[in-house]
Design a protein around this motif. Structure first.
Motif, PDB file in Angstrom:
ATOM      1  N   VAL A   7       8.390 -14.663 -23.842  1.00  0.00           N
ATOM      2  CA  VAL A   7       8.104 -15.275 -25.143  1.00  0.00           C
ATOM      3  C   VAL A   7       8.392 -14.277 -26.259  1.00  0.00           C
ATOM      4  O   VAL A   7       9.020 -14.615 -27.267  1.00  0.00           O
ATOM      5  CB  VAL A   7       6.640 -15.753 -25.215  1.00  0.00           C
ATOM      6  N   GLU A   8       7.948 -13.039 -26.055  1.00  0.00           N
ATOM      7  CA  GLU A   8       8.198 -12.009 -27.070  1.00  0.00           C
ATOM      8  C   GLU A   8       9.702 -11.859 -27.299  1.00  0.00           C
ATOM      9  O   GLU A   8      10.170 -11.870 -28.444  1.00  0.00           O
ATOM     10  CB  GLU A   8       7.590 -10.677 -26.630  1.00  0.00           C
ATOM     11  N   TRP A   9      10.436 -11.747 -26.208  1.00  0.00           N
ATOM     12  CA  TRP A   9      11.885 -11.562 -26.329  1.00  0.00           C
ATOM     13  C   TRP A   9      12.523 -12.760 -27.016  1.00  0.00           C
ATOM     14  O   TRP A   9      13.408 -12.605 -27.865  1.00  0.00           O
ATOM     15  CB  TRP A   9      12.511 -11.370 -24.963  1.00  0.00           C
ATOM     16  N   HIS A  12      11.942 -12.736 -30.801  1.00  0.00           N
ATOM     17  CA  HIS A  12      12.777 -11.725 -31.454  1.00  0.00           C
ATOM     18  C   HIS A  12      14.233 -12.170 -31.476  1.00  0.00           C
ATOM     19  O   HIS A  12      14.930 -11.999 -32.488  1.00  0.00           O
ATOM     20  CB  HIS A  12      12.639 -10.379 -30.734  1.00  0.00           C
TER      21      HIS A  12
END
Lengths: 169, 169
Positions: A7-9, A12
DNA sequence: TTAAATCGGATATTAAATATCCGAATAAAG
DNA sequence: CTTTATTCGGATATTTAATATCCGATTTAA
């Protein structure tokens, strides 16, 4: 209760796509390189975004990804749901129906109080994420960043992005 | 983003403890049997509750568990945190500092905008769960249940609970 | 003092998240 | 039009975390 690293990737990566010039695309490998993460795994997250209609992709030579809709129509919840699924975090297994004092199914027409309380909390979580769009994130980033840093990003994007073919959109 | 099954069991177990008469306890095996779940794994959740100060336990013959404080001072978040941990669900790995356009550490004094947005959402989630106590759950259950069902529970508890020793509390 | 009973931490097993690879598809060049 | 380089997409390994279990430490009652 963990949100996957993907999710973080994905957030971004989507933010990066938001920054690229109109009519141009960026391939998965470039986005992985930009963030210094494994290319194959980054690609997996981008596939999830495309499946959810958040990004559009075109294959073959000079292929790549771009956002499928305006940044202010893409919320953090959209991305989270695309990558981690939209199912409830608390999964009620109805153990109130088990054991010597278990409830009969006919007395379970309304949801378990415990499950209901968690459903309310999760809705609050979703509402909060839905209120934040990629456009919001981008705006804050631009405001806070040093001018020379923004310039460096622009240069990198100009070098890495490719003009997407007409069909590919 | 999943909440572990142990949280569901722990909340149900705590609710059951809330229903037992003053000065009496219930052993882990009995609570597992009540909900028809594996005893050893139920025990593991109860250990987590004790470690967090939600329940008190006494070992040896006639040992068992009881709540460590009034039910209206135990929230669903307390139990969730005890079993699943209180760490953030979204773990920022600071990939904004990676790659060819990575930010310098000195320019990262304030939290990443993305991580900040998730932190707000998680706080909303926690706030919602903190507003619901075991006493609230118990009240709703009692209101909704059939009288004969409550009677059956009472009978079962009277048969299974043990008078806790003075020391064990 | 002894022995039965219960909790607590350490240990297997299974499922999920993480990471990787190879084939399908597309577009550009020859 | 054919070929070839390139990129995405789904299928496949690996690692980590969740799930389930077991045995020793501890306490109480007999």
């Amino acid at each position: 209760m963990q949100i996957s690293k993907g999710v973080e990737w994905a957030v971004h990566a989507a933010s990066l796509l938001n920054g690229l010039p109109a009519g141009r695309g960026l391939k998965a490998e470039a986005m992985a390189r930009y963030h210094d993460v494994p290319a194959a795994y980054m690609a997996k997250q981008l596939q999830a975004l495309s499946k959810a209609g958040i990004t559009k992709s075109s294959r073959g030579a000079h292929g790549g990804y771009r956002l499928a809709k305006p940044a202010d129509e893409i919320s953090l919840w959209d991305i989270t749901a695309a990558v981690d699924g939209k199912g409830p975090a608390f999964r009620c297994t109805e153990i109130r129906q088990n054991g010597p004092c278990g409830l009969k199914p006919k007395d379970c027409k309304q949801a378990c109080q415990i499950a209901a309380a968690f459903a309310v909390a999760e809705q609050a979580f979703r509402d909060s994420l839905e209120a934040v769009t990629l456009a919001d994130i981008a705006g804050q980033v631009v405001n806070d960043a040093q001018p020379d840093h923004l310039f460096a990003i622009m240069n990198w994007l100009n070098a890495e992005t490719v003009p997407l073919s007409d069909k590919g959109l």
